[in-house]
Design a protein around this motif. Structure first.
Motif, PDB file in Angstrom:
ATOM      1  N   ASP A   1      53.728  54.543  99.552  1.00 58.86           N
ATOM      2  CA  ASP A   1      52.965  54.859 100.759  1.00 58.86           C
ATOM      3  C   ASP A   1      52.260  56.201 100.632  1.00 58.86           C
ATOM      4  O   ASP A   1      51.131  56.372 101.084  1.00 58.86           O
ATOM      5  CB  ASP A   1      53.929  54.860 101.959  1.00 58.86           C
ATOM      6  CG  ASP A   1      53.190  54.854 103.281  1.00 58.86           C
ATOM      7  OD1 ASP A   1      51.955  54.693 103.281  1.00 58.86           O
ATOM      8  OD2 ASP A   1      53.849  55.005 104.328  1.00 58.86           O
TER       9      ASP A   1
ATOM     10  N   ILE B   1      48.919  57.685 108.359  1.00 57.31           N
ATOM     11  CA  ILE B   1      48.723  57.092 107.032  1.00 57.31           C
ATOM     12  C   ILE B   1      50.036  56.864 106.268  1.00 57.31           C
ATOM     13  O   ILE B   1      50.038  56.206 105.239  1.00 57.31           O
ATOM     14  CB  ILE B   1      47.728  57.909 106.169  1.00 57.31           C
ATOM     15  CG1 ILE B   1      48.080  59.398 106.157  1.00 57.31           C
ATOM     16  CG2 ILE B   1      46.309  57.700 106.661  1.00 57.31           C
ATOM     17  CD1 ILE B   1      47.162  60.227 105.269  1.00 57.31           C
ATOM     18  N   THR B   2      51.152  57.407 106.751  1.00 52.88           N
ATOM     19  CA  THR B   2      52.429  57.236 106.014  1.00 52.88           C
ATOM     20  C   THR B   2      53.598  56.876 106.952  1.00 52.88           C
ATOM     21  O   THR B   2      54.584  57.606 107.024  1.00 52.88           O
ATOM     22  CB  THR B   2      52.797  58.542 105.278  1.00 52.88           C
ATOM     23  OG1 THR B   2      52.776  59.614 106.244  1.00 52.88           O
ATOM     24  CG2 THR B   2      51.871  58.866 104.138  1.00 52.88           C
TER      25      THR B   2
ATOM     26  N   VAL C   1      47.920  50.152 106.295  1.00 50.11           N
ATOM     27  CA  VAL C   1      48.489  51.236 105.508  1.00 50.11           C
ATOM     28  C   VAL C   1      48.144  50.981 104.040  1.00 50.11           C
ATOM     29  O   VAL C   1      48.424  49.907 103.514  1.00 50.11           O
ATOM     30  CB  VAL C   1      50.021  51.306 105.692  1.00 50.11           C
ATOM     31  CG1 VAL C   1      50.590  52.506 104.952  1.00 50.11           C
ATOM     32  CG2 VAL C   1      50.386  51.378 107.167  1.00 50.11           C
ATOM     33  N   LEU C   2      47.544  51.987 103.388  1.00 48.45           N
ATOM     34  CA  LEU C   2      47.054  51.812 102.017  1.00 48.45           C
ATOM     35  C   LEU C   2      47.873  52.604 101.013  1.00 48.45           C
ATOM     36  O   LEU C   2      48.459  53.629 101.348  1.00 48.45           O
ATOM     37  CB  LEU C   2      45.604  52.281 101.917  1.00 48.45           C
ATOM     38  CG  LEU C   2      44.600  51.640 102.865  1.00 48.45           C
ATOM     39  CD1 LEU C   2      43.206  52.204 102.602  1.00 48.45           C
ATOM     40  CD2 LEU C   2      44.595  50.120 102.722  1.00 48.45           C
TER      41      LEU C   2
HETATM   42 MG    MG Z   1      49.647  55.470 102.837  1.00 55.43          MG
END
Ligand code: MG
Ligand code: NAP
Length: 501
Positions: free
Chosen positions: A114, A203-204, A45-46
């Motif tokens: 996030d 992604i979140t 997760v970026l």
């Molecule tokens: Mg993210």
């Protein structure tokens, strides 16, 4: 944890909980246990400003979907939760609300990092709104009612309707309001006595994994709330198509919504679809321009334009056309774009490199289509997936930037001459999520309210939402309502009961 993230957390005074949360290998929440994917797969997760690694989460398999659905099924069938007294469900939902409120700062920090959300807006809207909705739905737990019916059949009978929870709910949420949309998806079914499996966007996922810890603390019985992390096309699809699910509740894009609806239909399961939008704002010559500026700011530029109901088409009466454009642009140009945790930031980055390039591509399309670029139009030089607030004037309804959902801070402005023309232009779109009209003329406002094809119409404002007002679209924006008493109906079966006396 990435040292950059650590420095930023220190700089902005993040809570100890937030510090502890990042840099971890998190687990999903199935049957009241924190668990890895069955095959041990993980995904990263970026953080969208810096692209730094925030955490690792399980990449669930379809086997994990089976496990989660089986847990929710068992909990429901055994009457764990569904047979609880309404007052007990009310108390537990209120307890969850209290825990979210107590941890509001931490949740907002997690969400902000996030999803790249500007922290102050996230606290005020996403987290406060979630607390309110949990309390609102807690209140409904004790107020679910059927009715008695007068019947004319021969003989003497008593007839009534009985409202019962529909069963196991599959809930899917997008990345633009990861926490808030998840609460939208779970508060109502929990109030009615349903159990559920929820999948955040890949992604979140982080704020929902933190929430799983709060469920544990609140004493949610095992299997009632299950949170699985993984890819939509595999895990999400397996969840909505699962034969042991009774109801599908989806928020996301229209193309994915169509796939989800077909999968639900294969099991003849009811489905609620909260999908995309391209909401018009219609500004008449007698409008208060300050209200228009405030509304555009709060809708198309809030959350970096990643707002399903964002007012992305601005129709303005020709007599005040230039004046409105100038006023809206003046405000947009001074918006503070920056790192999401900075309390002075008004607009954070787009969620991902993909989303940033989609938005920048649309900006290029707008230029090629001959729209006049009034402000923005670029990515700022800094790292991160930022896009400037962008306004195109002199658009027309044939342009792609007017017809298609961009899902970024891009506003298209179109002039009109008559009320009839404005309504035709506003309704000329496949979506029908929301619309707004700006005028001081009450009769005109009411005519527009009636004729605008949208699930919500605002007058002299845009994007107002309350736990007690149903929200949902018409046309390709979906069907079924979230929020309000209307949402509860989607999670209740109506059983007709006859007793011959
Ligand atoms: Mg993210
Ligand atoms: P999306 O691509 O449609 O994804 C939404 C969710 O569906 C994600 O959790 C995704 O998982 C999952 N998914 C993807 N393919 C699936 C499949 N075949 N079966 C089941 N689930 C699947 O939407 P998004 O890009 O996240 O969000 C933006 C969209 O949401 C916009 O169109 C916006 O207008 C809409 N939206 C609507 C509302 C509303 O209330 N009407 C509110 C917010 C957002 P992955 O992330 O793992 O792919």
């Amino acid at each position: 944890m990435d040292s950059l993230i650590q420095k930023l957390l220190c700089k902005y005074g993040a809570t100890g909980e937030t510090h502890r949360f990042f840099g971890q290998h998190h687990k999903m929440y199935i049957n009241g246990e924190f668990t890895d994917a069955s095959d041990g797969s993980m995904s990263e997760v970026l953080e969208p400003c810096t692209e730094a690694l925030l955490a690792r989460v399980p990449a669930a398999s379809t086997e994990d979907v089976d496990r989660a659905v089986a847990a929710a099924r068992y909990a429901f069938d055994q009457g764990e939760w569904s047979n609880w007294k309404p007052a007990q469900r009310e108390r537990l939902l209120n307890c969850l609300a209290d825990l979210v409120e107590e941890n509001a700062q931490t949740i907002a920090e997690i969400e902000s990092l996030d999803a790249g959300k500007a922290i102050e807006g996230c606290k005020a809207v996403d987290i406060a709104g979630s607390v309110d909705l949990l309390r609102y739905m807690a209140g409904w737990a004790r107020n679910i009612e059927g009715s008695t019916r007068q019947v004319s059949a021969p003989g003497e009978h008593f007839a009534c309707t009985l409202k019962q929870p529909i069963g196991v709910v599959a809930a899917i949420v997008p990345w633009n309001w990861p926490f808030n949309m998840a609460i939208w998806k779970l508060a109502a079914p929990l109030a009615t006595g349903c159990t559920l499996v929820l999948k955040p966007a890949q992604i979140t996922p982080l704020s929902m994994l933190f929430f799983a810890g709060l469920c544990e603390q609140a004493g949610v019985p095992k299997g009632v709330i299950n949170i699985i992390t993984g890819k939509g096309s595999s895990v999400g699809n397996a969840l909505v198509a699962h034969p042991n699910v009774n109801k599908v509740s989806f928020t996301g894009s229209t193309p994915v919504g169509k796939t989800v609806a077909k999968a639900a239909m294969d099991n003849i399961n009811p489905v609620t679809l909260e999908l995309g939008g391209k909401s018009p704002m219609v500004v008449f010559e007698d409008a208060d321009i300050d209200q228009v500026v405030e509304a555009t700011q709060q809708s198309i530029f809030f959350n970096t334009g990643q707002v399903c109901s964002g007012g992305s088409r601005l129709y303005v009466h020709r007599s005040i056309y230039e004046e409105v454009i100038e006023a809206v642009a003046d405000r947009a140009e001074v918006m503070k774009i920056g790192f999401s945790l900075d309390p002075s930031t008004e607009m954070g980055p787009a969620i991902s490199a993909d989303q940033q390039s989609t938005v920048l591509d649309y900006i290029e399309v707008g230029r090629e289509e001959g729209a006049r670029l009034v402000c923005g139009g670029h990515r700022p030089d800094d790292a991160g997936y930022f896009v400037q607030p962008t306004i195109f004037a002199d658009c027309n309804n044939n342009m792609r930037i007017v017809q298609e959902e961009i899902f970024g801070p891009v506003l298209a402005v179109i002039p009109f001459d008559t009320e009839e023309e404005a309504l035709e232009l506003a309704n000329d779109n496949i979506y029908g999520l929301a619309a707004s009209v700006f005028t001081r003329d009450f009769s005109r406002a009411m005519r527009c309210v009636q004729r605008l094809e949208a699930g919500t119409v605002w007058v002299n404002t845009h994007d107002m939402i309350d736990s007690n007002t149903p929200f949902g679209g018409v046309k390709q924006s979906g069907f079924g309502k979230d929020l309000g008493p209307e949402q509860l109906e989607h999670f209740l079966e109506t059983k007709s009961v006859w007793m011959t006396l």
